[in-house]
Scaffold this motif. Structure first.
Motif, PDB file in Angstrom:
ATOM      1  N   ARG A   1      50.909  70.626 -40.220  1.00  0.00           N
ATOM      2  CA  ARG A   1      52.127  69.914 -40.647  1.00  0.00           C
ATOM      3  C   ARG A   1      52.199  68.534 -39.993  1.00  0.00           C
ATOM      4  O   ARG A   1      52.575  67.548 -40.635  1.00  0.00           O
ATOM      5  CB  ARG A   1      53.382  70.713 -40.264  1.00  0.00           C
ATOM      6  N   ALA A   2      51.861  68.482 -38.725  1.00  0.00           N
ATOM      7  CA  ALA A   2      51.935  67.214 -37.999  1.00  0.00           C
ATOM      8  C   ALA A   2      50.936  66.196 -38.554  1.00  0.00           C
ATOM      9  O   ALA A   2      51.244  65.001 -38.639  1.00  0.00           O
ATOM     10  CB  ALA A   2      51.695  67.448 -36.509  1.00  0.00           C
ATOM     11  N   VAL A   3      49.754  66.644 -38.936  1.00  0.00           N
ATOM     12  CA  VAL A   3      48.768  65.728 -39.529  1.00  0.00           C
ATOM     13  C   VAL A   3      49.229  65.272 -40.909  1.00  0.00           C
ATOM     14  O   VAL A   3      49.072  64.101 -41.270  1.00  0.00           O
ATOM     15  CB  VAL A   3      47.366  66.378 -39.571  1.00  0.00           C
ATOM     16  N   GLU A   4      49.834  66.170 -41.673  1.00  0.00           N
ATOM     17  CA  GLU A   4      50.374  65.765 -42.980  1.00  0.00           C
ATOM     18  C   GLU A   4      51.437  64.680 -42.803  1.00  0.00           C
ATOM     19  O   GLU A   4      51.485  63.724 -43.566  1.00  0.00           O
ATOM     20  CB  GLU A   4      50.951  66.969 -43.723  1.00  0.00           C
ATOM     21  N   PHE A   5      52.290  64.849 -41.803  1.00  0.00           N
ATOM     22  CA  PHE A   5      53.303  63.828 -41.508  1.00  0.00           C
ATOM     23  C   PHE A   5      52.622  62.501 -41.190  1.00  0.00           C
ATOM     24  O   PHE A   5      53.011  61.449 -41.712  1.00  0.00           O
ATOM     25  CB  PHE A   5      54.186  64.271 -40.336  1.00  0.00           C
ATOM     26  N   MET A   6      51.610  62.540 -40.347  1.00  0.00           N
ATOM     27  CA  MET A   6      50.897  61.324 -39.958  1.00  0.00           C
ATOM     28  C   MET A   6      50.285  60.652 -41.182  1.00  0.00           C
ATOM     29  O   MET A   6      50.350  59.427 -41.327  1.00  0.00           O
ATOM     30  CB  MET A   6      49.818  61.674 -38.928  1.00  0.00           C
ATOM     31  N   ARG A   7      49.726  61.436 -42.070  1.00  0.00           N
ATOM     32  CA  ARG A   7      49.129  60.874 -43.291  1.00  0.00           C
ATOM     33  C   ARG A   7      50.185  60.172 -44.143  1.00  0.00           C
ATOM     34  O   ARG A   7      49.948  59.080 -44.658  1.00  0.00           O
ATOM     35  CB  ARG A   7      48.475  61.985 -44.121  1.00  0.00           C
ATOM     36  N   ARG A   8      51.331  60.824 -44.302  1.00  0.00           N
ATOM     37  CA  ARG A   8      52.386  60.268 -45.164  1.00  0.00           C
ATOM     38  C   ARG A   8      53.034  59.022 -44.560  1.00  0.00           C
ATOM     39  O   ARG A   8      53.290  58.050 -45.256  1.00  0.00           O
ATOM     40  CB  ARG A   8      53.485  61.308 -45.415  1.00  0.00           C
ATOM     41  N   CYS A   9      53.318  59.083 -43.285  1.00  0.00           N
ATOM     42  CA  CYS A   9      54.129  58.012 -42.687  1.00  0.00           C
ATOM     43  C   CYS A   9      53.332  56.842 -42.163  1.00  0.00           C
ATOM     44  O   CYS A   9      53.816  55.726 -42.154  1.00  0.00           O
ATOM     45  CB  CYS A   9      54.984  58.563 -41.542  1.00  0.00           C
ATOM     46  N   CYS A  10      52.134  57.105 -41.702  1.00  0.00           N
ATOM     47  CA  CYS A  10      51.544  56.142 -40.784  1.00  0.00           C
ATOM     48  C   CYS A  10      50.179  55.598 -41.171  1.00  0.00           C
ATOM     49  O   CYS A  10      49.665  54.723 -40.482  1.00  0.00           O
ATOM     50  CB  CYS A  10      51.459  56.781 -39.396  1.00  0.00           C
ATOM     51  N   TYR A  11      49.580  56.109 -42.227  1.00  0.00           N
ATOM     52  CA  TYR A  11      48.291  55.583 -42.675  1.00  0.00           C
ATOM     53  C   TYR A  11      48.525  54.296 -43.465  1.00  0.00           C
ATOM     54  O   TYR A  11      49.411  54.243 -44.317  1.00  0.00           O
ATOM     55  CB  TYR A  11      47.590  56.575 -43.589  1.00  0.00           C
ATOM     56  N   HIS A  12      47.710  53.303 -43.184  1.00  0.00           N
ATOM     57  CA  HIS A  12      47.763  52.045 -43.924  1.00  0.00           C
ATOM     58  C   HIS A  12      46.325  51.660 -44.261  1.00  0.00           C
ATOM     59  O   HIS A  12      45.525  51.399 -43.357  1.00  0.00           O
ATOM     60  CB  HIS A  12      48.444  50.950 -43.097  1.00  0.00           C
ATOM     61  N   GLU A  13      46.031  51.655 -45.543  1.00  0.00           N
ATOM     62  CA  GLU A  13      44.682  51.306 -45.992  1.00  0.00           C
ATOM     63  C   GLU A  13      44.530  49.780 -45.919  1.00  0.00           C
ATOM     64  O   GLU A  13      45.384  49.042 -46.408  1.00  0.00           O
ATOM     65  CB  GLU A  13      44.444  51.791 -47.411  1.00  0.00           C
ATOM     66  N   ILE A  14      43.464  49.340 -45.291  1.00  0.00           N
ATOM     67  CA  ILE A  14      43.171  47.910 -45.208  1.00  0.00           C
ATOM     68  C   ILE A  14      41.725  47.682 -45.612  1.00  0.00           C
ATOM     69  O   ILE A  14      40.973  48.640 -45.793  1.00  0.00           O
ATOM     70  CB  ILE A  14      43.464  47.334 -43.795  1.00  0.00           C
ATOM     71  N   ASP A  15      41.339  46.445 -45.756  1.00  0.00           N
ATOM     72  CA  ASP A  15      39.980  46.062 -46.138  1.00  0.00           C
ATOM     73  C   ASP A  15      39.565  46.771 -47.429  1.00  0.00           C
ATOM     74  O   ASP A  15      38.502  47.388 -47.506  1.00  0.00           O
ATOM     75  CB  ASP A  15      38.991  46.353 -45.000  1.00  0.00           C
ATOM     76  N   GLY A  16      40.441  46.694 -48.419  1.00  0.00           N
ATOM     77  CA  GLY A  16      40.122  47.275 -49.722  1.00  0.00           C
ATOM     78  C   GLY A  16      40.005  48.793 -49.711  1.00  0.00           C
ATOM     79  O   GLY A  16      39.293  49.355 -50.533  1.00  0.00           O
TER      80      GLY A  16
ATOM     81  N   THR B   1      41.266  52.815 -42.473  1.00  0.00           N
ATOM     82  CA  THR B   1      42.622  53.335 -42.314  1.00  0.00           C
ATOM     83  C   THR B   1      43.120  52.962 -40.928  1.00  0.00           C
ATOM     84  O   THR B   1      42.547  53.381 -39.925  1.00  0.00           O
ATOM     85  CB  THR B   1      42.668  54.863 -42.474  1.00  0.00           C
ATOM     86  N   ALA B   2      44.178  52.157 -40.900  1.00  0.00           N
ATOM     87  CA  ALA B   2      44.852  51.828 -39.647  1.00  0.00           C
ATOM     88  C   ALA B   2      46.086  52.719 -39.548  1.00  0.00           C
ATOM     89  O   ALA B   2      46.653  53.119 -40.567  1.00  0.00           O
ATOM     90  CB  ALA B   2      45.240  50.353 -39.626  1.00  0.00           C
ATOM     91  N   ILE B   3      46.493  53.033 -38.329  1.00  0.00           N
ATOM     92  CA  ILE B   3      47.623  53.938 -38.120  1.00  0.00           C
ATOM     93  C   ILE B   3      48.667  53.233 -37.264  1.00  0.00           C
ATOM     94  O   ILE B   3      48.356  52.696 -36.207  1.00  0.00           O
ATOM     95  CB  ILE B   3      47.162  55.239 -37.438  1.00  0.00           C
ATOM     96  N   ARG B   4      49.923  53.259 -37.737  1.00  0.00           N
ATOM     97  CA  ARG B   4      51.029  52.710 -36.951  1.00  0.00           C
ATOM     98  C   ARG B   4      52.333  53.342 -37.432  1.00  0.00           C
ATOM     99  O   ARG B   4      52.407  53.916 -38.498  1.00  0.00           O
ATOM    100  CB  ARG B   4      51.114  51.207 -37.040  1.00  0.00           C
ATOM    101  N   GLU B   5      53.362  53.186 -36.620  1.00  0.00           N
ATOM    102  CA  GLU B   5      54.666  53.712 -36.972  1.00  0.00           C
ATOM    103  C   GLU B   5      55.343  52.773 -37.957  1.00  0.00           C
ATOM    104  O   GLU B   5      55.509  51.599 -37.657  1.00  0.00           O
ATOM    105  CB  GLU B   5      55.580  53.840 -35.748  1.00  0.00           C
ATOM    106  N   PRO B   6      55.773  53.277 -39.099  1.00  0.00           N
ATOM    107  CA  PRO B   6      56.587  52.433 -39.977  1.00  0.00           C
ATOM    108  C   PRO B   6      58.029  52.423 -39.477  1.00  0.00           C
ATOM    109  O   PRO B   6      58.415  53.256 -38.656  1.00  0.00           O
ATOM    110  CB  PRO B   6      56.480  53.132 -41.335  1.00  0.00           C
TER     111      PRO B   6
END
Length: 192
Positions: free
Chosen positions: A112-127, A131-136
């Motif tokens: 569940r915690a990884v699913e949360f991280m995927r939804r909230c905090c993954y940001h695709e960059i460089d096309g 995947t960069a990760i940060r708090e929205p």
């Protein structure tokens, strides 16, 4: 660090004729750590079980988010703040606990915690190659976390690998590779 900082601060705020570094060095040299004492294994195990139970209870079953700040007085308002680094470290710690004391509930919380991280905090960059990760802003204090961190990639990989070990196939290899690629992008030519 404390000693050097103290020396520099003292020298800056007081004239050189009043500064005696020997007294300060003697104070820090005299500090002695407590002698190690054996600890009963059952006490350590009970503490670990209590901590894991707390982590499981602090994970929201609906969102996968952890509740980090709690005041024992419910009338005291708690300022919302969220750290994805703490989130990732908690997943990793729960995985280490599960290595010693396997429990399907641990793995469910980790997933569940990884699913949360995927939804909230993954940001695709460089096309989409990285995947960069940060708090929205939706999970962090307003404006407090608006940049990507190397620790987000490092702890993110630990969290992802921990879940993948417990639940094979849950984390695709290319997902971990994209997170790792962000860490590689931050590395300088000299290796730092």
């Amino acid at each position: 660090v404390a000693l050097v900082g103290s020396v520099l601060a003292y020298r800056y705020f007081f004239p050189p004729d009043r500064f005696d570094p020997k007294r300060l060095a003697a104070y820090y040299t005299a500090l002695q750590p407590f002698a190690a004492k054996p600890v009963d294994d059952s006490i350590v195990a009970a503490s670990a079980h209590a901590a894991a139970a707390y982590i499981r209870a602090a994970n929201d079953p609906a969102s996968g988010e952890f509740k980090y700040v709690v005041n024992i007085d419910p009338t005291v308002p708690v300022v919302r703040d969220y750290s994805i680094l703490r989130h990732q470290g908690t997943v990793y710690a729960l995985g280490m606990f599960d290595d010693a004391f396997p429990n399907p509930e641990n793995v469910e919380v980790m997933r569940r915690a990884v699913e949360f991280m995927r939804r909230c905090c993954y940001h695709e960059i460089d096309g989409g190659k990285v995947t960069a990760i940060r708090e929205p802003e939706s999970v962090a204090k307003q404006g407090s976390r608006s940049y990507y961190k190397l620790g987000g990639a490092g702890l993110g990989l630990l969290a992802l690998a921990s879940v993948e070990r417990k639940s094979p196939g849950f984390v695709p290899f290319d997902e971990m590779q994209k997170v790792a690629e962000f860490g590689r992008l931050l590395q300088k030519r000299d290796g730092s």
